[in-house]
Design a protein around this motif. Structure first.
Motif, short mmCIF file in Angstrom:
data_model
loop_
_atom_site.label_atom_id
_atom_site.label_comp_id
_atom_site.label_asym_id
_atom_site.label_seq_id
_atom_site.Cartn_x
_atom_site.Cartn_y
_atom_site.Cartn_z
N GLN A 64 44.00 51.63 35.19
CA GLN A 64 44.87 50.47 35.90
C GLN A 64 44.27 49.12 35.29
O GLN A 64 43.12 48.97 34.82
CB GLN A 64 44.26 50.37 37.38
CG GLN A 64 44.68 49.40 38.31
CD GLN A 64 44.11 49.71 39.63
OE1 GLN A 64 43.69 50.62 40.07
NE2 GLN A 64 44.30 48.59 40.43
N ARG A 65 45.20 48.19 35.42
CA ARG A 65 45.18 47.03 34.90
C ARG A 65 45.68 45.93 35.71
O ARG A 65 46.90 45.85 36.10
CB ARG A 65 45.96 46.85 33.52
CG ARG A 65 45.45 45.38 32.91
CD ARG A 65 46.11 45.43 31.54
NE ARG A 65 46.08 44.10 30.69
CZ ARG A 65 46.61 42.84 30.86
NH1 ARG A 65 47.63 42.91 31.96
NH2 ARG A 65 46.19 41.97 30.16
N THR A 66 44.99 44.99 36.26
CA THR A 66 45.42 44.12 37.31
C THR A 66 45.07 42.45 36.86
O THR A 66 43.95 42.39 36.10
CB THR A 66 44.80 44.15 38.75
OG1 THR A 66 43.33 44.08 38.75
CG2 THR A 66 45.31 45.51 39.26
N VAL A 67 45.74 41.67 36.90
CA VAL A 67 45.62 40.17 36.80
C VAL A 67 45.49 39.30 37.94
O VAL A 67 46.61 39.58 38.71
CB VAL A 67 46.58 39.72 35.64
CG1 VAL A 67 46.28 38.26 35.31
CG2 VAL A 67 46.53 40.53 34.33
N GLU A 68 44.57 38.74 38.40
CA GLU A 68 44.53 37.93 39.63
C GLU A 68 43.58 36.54 39.20
O GLU A 68 42.39 36.81 38.86
CB GLU A 68 43.90 38.58 40.52
CG GLU A 68 43.96 37.92 41.92
CD GLU A 68 43.66 38.84 43.06
OE1 GLU A 68 42.98 38.36 44.01
OE2 GLU A 68 44.04 39.88 43.28
N ASP A 69 43.92 35.55 39.42
CA ASP A 69 43.09 34.32 39.41
C ASP A 69 42.70 34.13 37.84
O ASP A 69 41.60 33.76 37.82
CB ASP A 69 42.26 34.07 40.36
CG ASP A 69 42.84 33.89 41.73
OD1 ASP A 69 43.94 33.38 41.72
OD2 ASP A 69 41.97 34.46 42.62
#
Length: 185
Positions: A119-124
């Protein structure tokens, strides 16, 4: 009550000299012998559950590269042990290499691991990557590996850590039945 050492369960014993069904005193005794810090959590919404976290004030645990070991006990019996690998001085790439080396070593010892999640997420402006694998030599007896990397895009820095979870779901279910029986009708 079944003693926690069910036939076939020895295929996957937790590390640090612990065994399924051990009491918290065994982990606490080991921590005391090595002058390690101990945190005990007694969740109010989960009667019967005790979480004991052991770590050294500085450096890794004795005889290990691990930073923290966390035992979960139900009705005073060990059913899960998590070993956390954290090294503030190591680069994210070095930790990823250690993770892969450990996964290969555990594959030789226990058998091949199946990929669970990538999984890869981008936030702030933070990128979080997670890779997880599992091995289940007997239904309900699990070995889970997870690597998490966090990249701070603003500061151009990366940090990585990983954990191994030894879990005996069969024994947990057995202890849960015992706990439910103690509560009565």
């Amino acid at each position: 009550m079944g003693g926690g050492r069910l036939a076939g369960q020895a295929l996957l014993e937790p590390p640090f000299g612990l065994h399924w069904g051990d009491s918290p005193e065994k982990l606490l005794g080991w921590a005391a012998r090595h002058a390690l810090d101990v945190t005990v959590v007694l969740p109010g919404d989960e009667p019967g559950l005790r979480i004991i976290k052991v770590q050294a004030r500085k450096g890794p645990l004795p005889g290990s590269q691990a930073a923290v070991v966390e035992g979960r006990f139900l009705v005073g019996r060990l059913y899960e042990l998590t070993v956390h690998y954290v090294d503030k001085d190591a680069t994210a790439d070095a930790m990823a290499t250690r993770f892969e080396d450990l996964r290969k070593q555990l594959s030789v010892q226990y058998g091949m691991f199946a990929a669970d999640r990538k999984q890869r997420t981008v936030e702030d402006k933070f990128v979080t990557k997670t890779i997880a694998f599992h091995h289940e030599p007997v239904k309900g007896l699990l070995l889970l590996l997870a690597l998490t990397e966090v990249e701070d895009l603003l500061r151009q820095s990366r940090d990585a850590r990983f954990s191994i979870i030894y879990r005996n779901e069969n024994f947990k279910k057995e202890m849960q039945k015992e706990l439910d029986g103690m509560k009565g009708p």
